[in-house]
Each structure stands twice: as C-alpha cells, then as structure tokens.
Write a protein that holds these residues in place. Structure first.
Motif, PDB file in Angstrom:
ATOM      1  N   LYS A  75       0.854  -1.188   0.000  1.00 30.17           N
ATOM      2  CA  LYS A  75       0.000   0.000   0.000  1.00 30.17           C
ATOM      3  C   LYS A  75       0.894   1.244   0.000  1.00 30.17           C
ATOM      4  O   LYS A  75       1.869   1.322   0.760  1.00 30.17           O
ATOM      5  N   ILE A  76       0.551   2.193  -0.865  1.00 27.81           N
ATOM      6  CA  ILE A  76       1.269   3.467  -0.870  1.00 27.81           C
ATOM      7  C   ILE A  76       0.254   4.609  -0.923  1.00 27.81           C
ATOM      8  O   ILE A  76      -0.924   4.410  -1.232  1.00 27.81           O
ATOM      9  N   GLN A  77       0.737   5.782  -0.600  1.00 29.84           N
ATOM     10  CA  GLN A  77      -0.086   6.985  -0.646  1.00 29.84           C
ATOM     11  C   GLN A  77       0.433   7.878  -1.771  1.00 29.84           C
ATOM     12  O   GLN A  77       1.624   8.179  -1.825  1.00 29.84           O
ATOM     13  N   VAL A  78      -0.454   8.267  -2.669  1.00 33.55           N
ATOM     14  CA  VAL A  78      -0.071   9.094  -3.810  1.00 33.55           C
ATOM     15  C   VAL A  78      -0.794  10.439  -3.716  1.00 33.55           C
ATOM     16  O   VAL A  78      -2.013  10.492  -3.547  1.00 33.55           O
ATOM     17  N   VAL A  79      -0.017  11.512  -3.802  1.00 34.06           N
ATOM     18  CA  VAL A  79      -0.579  12.857  -3.751  1.00 34.06           C
ATOM     19  C   VAL A  79      -0.373  13.506  -5.113  1.00 34.06           C
ATOM     20  O   VAL A  79       0.711  13.427  -5.690  1.00 34.06           O
ATOM     21  N   GLY A  80      -1.411  14.144  -5.640  1.00 34.54           N
ATOM     22  CA  GLY A  80      -1.252  14.797  -6.925  1.00 34.54           C
ATOM     23  C   GLY A  80      -2.565  15.254  -7.519  1.00 34.54           C
ATOM     24  O   GLY A  80      -3.616  15.209  -6.877  1.00 34.54           O
ATOM     25  N   GLN A  81      -2.488  15.683  -8.770  1.00 33.18           N
ATOM     26  CA  GLN A  81      -3.675  16.135  -9.481  1.00 33.18           C
ATOM     27  C   GLN A  81      -4.321  14.927 -10.152  1.00 33.18           C
ATOM     28  O   GLN A  81      -3.691  14.210 -10.915  1.00 33.18           O
ATOM     29  N   VAL A  82      -5.583  14.715  -9.820  1.00 31.25           N
ATOM     30  CA  VAL A  82      -6.289  13.512 -10.262  1.00 31.25           C
ATOM     31  C   VAL A  82      -7.429  13.882 -11.213  1.00 31.25           C
ATOM     32  O   VAL A  82      -8.172  14.832 -10.974  1.00 31.25           O
ATOM     33  N   GLN A  83      -7.541  13.110 -12.296  1.00 30.92           N
ATOM     34  CA  GLN A  83      -8.658  13.297 -13.227  1.00 30.92           C
ATOM     35  C   GLN A  83      -9.833  12.455 -12.752  1.00 30.92           C
ATOM     36  O   GLN A  83      -9.680  11.275 -12.420  1.00 30.92           O
ATOM     37  N   LEU A  84     -11.023  13.065 -12.711  1.00 33.06           N
ATOM     38  CA  LEU A  84     -12.222  12.380 -12.240  1.00 33.06           C
ATOM     39  C   LEU A  84     -13.119  12.020 -13.420  1.00 33.06           C
ATOM     40  O   LEU A  84     -13.162  12.731 -14.427  1.00 33.06           O
ATOM     41  N   ASP A  85     -13.855  10.927 -13.268  1.00 35.68           N
ATOM     42  CA  ASP A  85     -14.805  10.567 -14.316  1.00 35.68           C
ATOM     43  C   ASP A  85     -16.115  11.326 -14.105  1.00 35.68           C
ATOM     44  O   ASP A  85     -16.225  12.198 -13.237  1.00 35.68           O
ATOM     45  N   GLY A  86     -17.127  11.001 -14.884  1.00 32.15           N
ATOM     46  CA  GLY A  86     -18.393  11.719 -14.817  1.00 32.15           C
ATOM     47  C   GLY A  86     -19.098  11.603 -13.481  1.00 32.15           C
ATOM     48  O   GLY A  86     -19.959  12.418 -13.143  1.00 32.15           O
ATOM     49  N   ARG A  87     -18.730  10.584 -12.685  1.00 33.64           N
ATOM     50  CA  ARG A  87     -19.352  10.391 -11.370  1.00 33.64           C
ATOM     51  C   ARG A  87     -18.518  10.991 -10.246  1.00 33.64           C
ATOM     52  O   ARG A  87     -18.840  10.826  -9.074  1.00 33.64           O
ATOM     53  N   GLY A  88     -17.405  11.653 -10.632  1.00 33.27           N
ATOM     54  CA  GLY A  88     -16.543  12.250  -9.616  1.00 33.27           C
ATOM     55  C   GLY A  88     -15.592  11.260  -8.977  1.00 33.27           C
ATOM     56  O   GLY A  88     -15.006  11.534  -7.928  1.00 33.27           O
ATOM     57  N   ILE A  89     -15.404  10.098  -9.610  1.00 32.91           N
ATOM     58  CA  ILE A  89     -14.514   9.057  -9.084  1.00 32.91           C
ATOM     59  C   ILE A  89     -13.165   9.153  -9.793  1.00 32.91           C
ATOM     60  O   ILE A  89     -13.115   9.343 -11.010  1.00 32.91           O
ATOM     61  N   PRO A  90     -12.056   9.045  -9.043  1.00 30.94           N
ATOM     62  CA  PRO A  90     -10.725   9.129  -9.668  1.00 30.94           C
ATOM     63  C   PRO A  90     -10.573   8.162 -10.832  1.00 30.94           C
ATOM     64  O   PRO A  90     -10.944   6.990 -10.729  1.00 30.94           O
ATOM     65  N   ASP A  91     -10.044   8.679 -11.935  1.00 31.86           N
ATOM     66  CA  ASP A  91      -9.883   7.893 -13.150  1.00 31.86           C
ATOM     67  C   ASP A  91      -8.405   7.673 -13.468  1.00 31.86           C
ATOM     68  O   ASP A  91      -7.987   6.584 -13.837  1.00 31.86           O
ATOM     69  N   LYS A  92      -7.609   8.738 -13.361  1.00 32.29           N
ATOM     70  CA  LYS A  92      -6.161   8.611 -13.517  1.00 32.29           C
ATOM     71  C   LYS A  92      -5.475   9.802 -12.856  1.00 32.29           C
ATOM     72  O   LYS A  92      -6.097  10.831 -12.591  1.00 32.29           O
ATOM     73  N   ILE A  93      -4.181   9.630 -12.612  1.00 37.06           N
ATOM     74  CA  ILE A  93      -3.409  10.680 -11.947  1.00 37.06           C
ATOM     75  C   ILE A  93      -2.666  11.468 -13.011  1.00 37.06           C
ATOM     76  O   ILE A  93      -1.836  10.916 -13.744  1.00 37.06           O
ATOM     77  N   ILE A  94      -2.980  12.750 -13.110  1.00 31.88           N
ATOM     78  CA  ILE A  94      -2.380  13.599 -14.137  1.00 31.88           C
ATOM     79  C   ILE A  94      -0.965  14.022 -13.749  1.00 31.88           C
ATOM     80  O   ILE A  94      -0.054  14.033 -14.559  1.00 31.88           O
ATOM     81  N   ASN A  95      -0.803  14.362 -12.478  1.00 34.31           N
ATOM     82  CA  ASN A  95       0.496  14.871 -12.030  1.00 34.31           C
ATOM     83  C   ASN A  95       0.763  14.402 -10.605  1.00 34.31           C
ATOM     84  O   ASN A  95       0.104  14.836  -9.663  1.00 34.31           O
ATOM     85  N   ILE A  96       1.713  13.470 -10.451  1.00 31.78           N
ATOM     86  CA  ILE A  96       2.073  12.971  -9.127  1.00 31.78           C
ATOM     87  C   ILE A  96       3.095  13.910  -8.495  1.00 31.78           C
ATOM     88  O   ILE A  96       4.166  14.137  -9.055  1.00 31.78           O
ATOM     89  N   THR A  97       2.752  14.473  -7.349  1.00 29.82           N
ATOM     90  CA  THR A  97       3.668  15.393  -6.670  1.00 29.82           C
ATOM     91  C   THR A  97       4.387  14.741  -5.487  1.00 29.82           C
ATOM     92  O   THR A  97       5.425  15.217  -5.057  1.00 29.82           O
ATOM     93  N   GLU A  98       3.819  13.635  -4.993  1.00 30.91           N
ATOM     94  CA  GLU A  98       4.398  13.019  -3.799  1.00 30.91           C
ATOM     95  C   GLU A  98       3.962  11.557  -3.715  1.00 30.91           C
ATOM     96  O   GLU A  98       2.824  11.220  -4.037  1.00 30.91           O
ATOM     97  N   ILE A  99       4.875  10.686  -3.301  1.00 31.65           N
ATOM     98  CA  ILE A  99       4.550   9.282  -3.045  1.00 31.65           C
ATOM     99  C   ILE A  99       5.102   8.927  -1.674  1.00 31.65           C
ATOM    100  O   ILE A  99       6.286   9.138  -1.397  1.00 31.65           O
ATOM    101  N   ASN A 100       4.248   8.399  -0.795  1.00 34.31           N
ATOM    102  CA  ASN A 100       4.662   8.065   0.568  1.00 34.31           C
ATOM    103  C   ASN A 100       4.289   6.623   0.891  1.00 34.31           C
ATOM    104  O   ASN A 100       3.325   6.074   0.352  1.00 34.31           O
ATOM    105  N   GLU A 101       5.049   6.031   1.789  1.00 34.42           N
ATOM    106  CA  GLU A 101       4.677   4.704   2.265  1.00 34.42           C
ATOM    107  C   GLU A 101       3.518   4.842   3.251  1.00 34.42           C
ATOM    108  O   GLU A 101       3.321   5.897   3.863  1.00 34.42           O
ATOM    109  N   VAL A 102       2.749   3.791   3.406  1.00 36.36           N
ATOM    110  CA  VAL A 102       1.656   3.767   4.378  1.00 36.36           C
ATOM    111  C   VAL A 102       2.153   2.975   5.579  1.00 36.36           C
ATOM    112  O   VAL A 102       2.279   1.753   5.523  1.00 36.36           O
ATOM    113  N   ASP A 103       2.453   3.685   6.654  1.00 38.67           N
ATOM    114  CA  ASP A 103       3.028   3.074   7.853  1.00 38.67           C
ATOM    115  C   ASP A 103       1.912   2.754   8.843  1.00 38.67           C
ATOM    116  O   ASP A 103       1.326   3.655   9.449  1.00 38.67           O
TER     117      ASP A 103
END
Length: 201
Positions: A75-103
């Motif tokens: 499991k990891i945590q991804v921070v960034g700009q996310v593209q949403l589909d028509g229902r407002g659900i994440p579809d893909k990550i446009i720009n990843i600014t940060e990746i962190n481990e989930v401790d």
C-alpha cells in the motif's frame, strides 16, 4: 415565446455539446492503494484504488524509481492532481507530486507535551493505526476515551490523537470536580488511571 428552437440540435451539434460537457474534471487528491504494476521505461505506475474498484495509473519522477520498485505489492499513498470521471470518481493521476509509504506499525506513546502541560503515561499507551481507504486517511482510535484521530499520514494521526488527549486532560482533569457531572468524573478517573501530569522540564 418560440414554438421551435432557434438552432435545431443536429447530431453533430449534440455530439459537440456532449463533448464540451464531459470535459474531464481534475482536482488535487490523496489516494491510497496497492501498487500493482510499474513500467520503468515510461516511469509509469498503477495502484489498485479499492473505493473505485479500478487500477489508476500515473507518471512518477525518475528519482522516485527505487522507492516505487521497493513498494511493489504494498500500500502506498499518492498525492497529486487527479482526473475524475463523470461520477466524480478518480480515473487517472495527471500529475504525481508526492509518493509516501503507508506506515501502519503499532506504536507506544510514553508522554505528551504541548508546551503547557506534560503528561506521562503510567504504562505505555499502545496505538494501532488503521487504514481507511474510503476516507483516504489513517486513523488511530481509543474507544475507552471516545477518541478517533485521523490524518493523511501516521504522524499526522498521532499528532491529532495527542491533541485530543491533551484537550480531554485540560477539559476534565484540570477542572474543579464540583463543576463536573457524574459522567465527567468517570472520565477523570479513567484519565488519572492512565497518566499523570508532571512538571515540565
């Protein structure tokens, strides 16, 4: 009033309007999911995002490659700009600014000091972080004290927990007993059983 529209909706015009209305929405998000695949030649990766039941892909910076490779199937945590589909659900990550481990390792709390009050636990307070994928947060709870603290990282959740504990201590233990209800006095007993206030260093 008009009996007919000024411009009839031809198939081409209707398609153009639909395309305009379906322009992808984007927003800054924190996503948590299992890293399921990596394409090092393209610096692309995909996480399985459980709330959407789909794999969401994005491109990471090359300097993060070693970290990403070591976290495959975790499991990891991804921070960034996310593209949403028509229902407002994440579809893909446009720009990843940060990746962190989930401790989610458990930890022992020995004392809390907020700059005004120093509280030392009589026995280490064991806390177990838990992952809430829907809320995209890590939470730490203490049912005995009705504390549920959360944050986007383990450190943030612990800090929130400490703030809540300090608030309870000041609100109950540092208040005159005569001014407290019977339930509040029971809370004081619980807190005093767990910890004691000592002089700040």
């Amino acid at each position: 009033s008009f009996e007919s529209p000024l411009f009839p909706l031809t198939d081409g015009l209707r398609t153009a309007i639909q395309q305009h209305l379906s322009v992808a929405m984007t927003e800054d998000r924190v996503l948590i999911g299992e890293l399921v695949h990596i394409h090092t030649d393209e610096n692309r990766m995909g996480i399985f995002y459980a709330p959407a039941q789909r794999v969401i892909t994005g491109t990471y910076e090359e300097e993060l490659e070693d970290f990403v490779i070591n976290k495959l199937r975790e499991k990891i945590q991804v921070v960034g700009q996310v593209q949403l589909d028509g229902r407002g659900i994440p579809d893909k990550i446009i720009n990843i600014t940060e990746i962190n481990e989930v401790d989610l390792q458990s930890l022992e709390l020995h004392e809390i000091d907020d700059g005004e009050v120093r509280i030392v636990f009589k026995a280490p307070l064991v806390l177990q972080p838990e992952l809430d994928e829907d809320a995209r947060e890590i939470s730490i709870s203490c049912p005995e004290l009705n504390i549920i603290a959360s944050g986007i990282s383990r450190e943030e959740a612990v800090n929130e927990f400490e703030n809540d504990f300090i608030w309870l201590w000041k609100e109950y233990v540092l208040t005159e007993m005569d001014a407290l209800s019977s339930d509040a006095r029971k809370m004081v007993e619980k807190l005093r059983t767990m910890a004691e206030q000592v002089e700040r260093k």
